[in-house]
Design an enzyme around this catalytic site. Sequence first.
Site, PDB file in Angstrom:
ATOM      1  N   GLY A  31       0.517  -0.997   0.121  1.00  0.00           N
ATOM      2  CA  GLY A  31       0.011  -0.055  -0.238  1.00  0.00           C
ATOM      3  C   GLY A  31       0.616   1.589  -0.065  1.00  0.00           C
ATOM      4  N   LEU A  33       0.329   3.660  -1.723  1.00  0.00           N
ATOM      5  CA  LEU A  33       0.787   3.152  -3.601  1.00  0.00           C
ATOM      6  C   LEU A  33       1.454   4.996  -4.140  1.00  0.00           C
ATOM      7  CD1 LEU A  33      -2.442   1.153  -5.291  1.00  0.00           C
ATOM      8  CD2 LEU A  33       0.265   0.637  -3.385  1.00  0.00           C
ATOM      9  N   HIS A  37       4.039   2.335  -7.714  1.00  0.00           N
ATOM     10  CA  HIS A  37       3.167   1.098  -7.950  1.00  0.00           C
ATOM     11  C   HIS A  37       3.023   1.141  -9.296  1.00  0.00           C
ATOM     12  CE1 HIS A  37       4.204   1.352  -4.013  1.00  0.00           C
ATOM     13  NE2 HIS A  37       4.430  -0.020  -3.312  1.00  0.00           N
ATOM     14  N   GLY A 147       9.872  -4.199  -7.995  1.00  0.00           N
ATOM     15  CA  GLY A 147      10.453  -3.299  -8.203  1.00  0.00           C
ATOM     16  C   GLY A 147      11.419  -3.202  -8.377  1.00  0.00           C
ATOM     17  N   GLU A 148      12.198  -3.418  -9.097  1.00  0.00           N
ATOM     18  CA  GLU A 148      14.478  -3.212  -8.917  1.00  0.00           C
ATOM     19  C   GLU A 148      13.743  -2.432  -7.917  1.00  0.00           C
ATOM     20  OE1 GLU A 148      15.814  -2.755 -13.471  1.00  0.00           O
ATOM     21  OE2 GLU A 148      15.861  -4.834 -12.077  1.00  0.00           O
ATOM     22  N   GLN A 153      15.569  -7.610  -2.801  1.00  0.00           N
ATOM     23  CA  GLN A 153      14.128  -8.505  -2.758  1.00  0.00           C
ATOM     24  C   GLN A 153      13.884 -10.087  -3.930  1.00  0.00           C
ATOM     25  OE1 GLN A 153      10.679  -7.423  -0.747  1.00  0.00           O
ATOM     26  NE2 GLN A 153       9.752  -6.478  -3.079  1.00  0.00           N
ATOM     27  N   LEU A 184      11.609   6.585  -6.314  1.00  0.00           N
ATOM     28  CA  LEU A 184       9.923   6.958  -5.198  1.00  0.00           C
ATOM     29  C   LEU A 184       9.857   5.737  -4.151  1.00  0.00           C
ATOM     30  CD1 LEU A 184       7.724   7.111  -8.844  1.00  0.00           C
ATOM     31  CD2 LEU A 184       8.672   8.891  -6.494  1.00  0.00           C
ATOM     32  N   SER A 185       9.614   5.835  -3.008  1.00  0.00           N
ATOM     33  CA  SER A 185       9.766   4.767  -1.737  1.00  0.00           C
ATOM     34  C   SER A 185       8.089   5.684  -1.123  1.00  0.00           C
ATOM     35  CB  SER A 185      10.980   4.799  -1.038  1.00  0.00           C
ATOM     36  OG  SER A 185      10.555   4.228  -0.143  1.00  0.00           O
TER      37      SER A 185
END
Length: 282
Positions: A31, A33, A37, A147-148, A153, A184-185
């Site tokens: 979430g 977002l 995302h 996402g890279e 991960q 973006l985070s």
Amino acid sequence: MQVVKTISELKSLISGFKNEGKVVGLVPTMGALHAGHKSLVDCARKENDIVVVSVFVNPTQFNNKQDLATYPRTEAADCRLLEAAGADVVFMPSVEEVYPEPDTRVFDLGAVAEVMEGAHRPGHFNGVAQIVSKLFAMVNPDRAYFGEKDFQQIAVIRKMVELEGFKLEIVACPIKREDDGLALSSRNVRLTAEQRMLAPNIFRILKESRNFASTHTVEETIAYVTDSLNALPQMEVEYYEIVDGSTMQPVRSWDASSHIVGCITVYCGEVRLIDNIAYKAN
Ligand code: PAF
């Protein structure tokens, strides 16, 4: 767009789609977002008949209670973004729904999970493997999108998929950045105005380090990035490692692999930011 809260509802929807021969893409999220995302959903939208997005702040991957408590939760805004992005199903379960009893599984994730985030956040990747394996079992997707930005991960999830024998494609999508380069985070909203001005230095210095690397060793490049960032106010590098892009193991020379990536975690004030840059792409 259907918003689904229970596993039984989700499974019955998915089995309907599968019976119709539909190809299902899954975008797992926690979430809060943002456009990063949305780019995963856009990617999934192009490649699948049905796009399922999960929104679940997974407690088992937080090794820090405070981080879990302060993790941003914006469900209504998330639904608006997903509706506009053309998702078909949003799965928003409660913690009790996902973990009716504690998940005691321990995944033998091996070396990819032992370094960097694995070393600094004990238990984190086991928690990621727990929730992602549960989601894969519930949704049975043909593809799943990650996402890279969370580069390590993806390697850990690939390992979990191999261990569990899931049959699906893991799709790695490029990092989305603000115009000034900040990755973006969901955590960016916690930066103060001053920290928000400073944070783009992370990617600026990573980019500069690519030129630096052409005439310097791996070790010197690590020192260059770490020292340049630590010299800035409010910035403290937790680690900077230059690794093989598949095994996540540190490389000592630029000839060690055909895929070399620098992975960084920096505290900007209290906010833990991560980013990465490829020195050699596959
Ligand atoms: O990257 C994330 O947002 C999470 O780690 C994931 C993959 C959704 C699992 O909770």
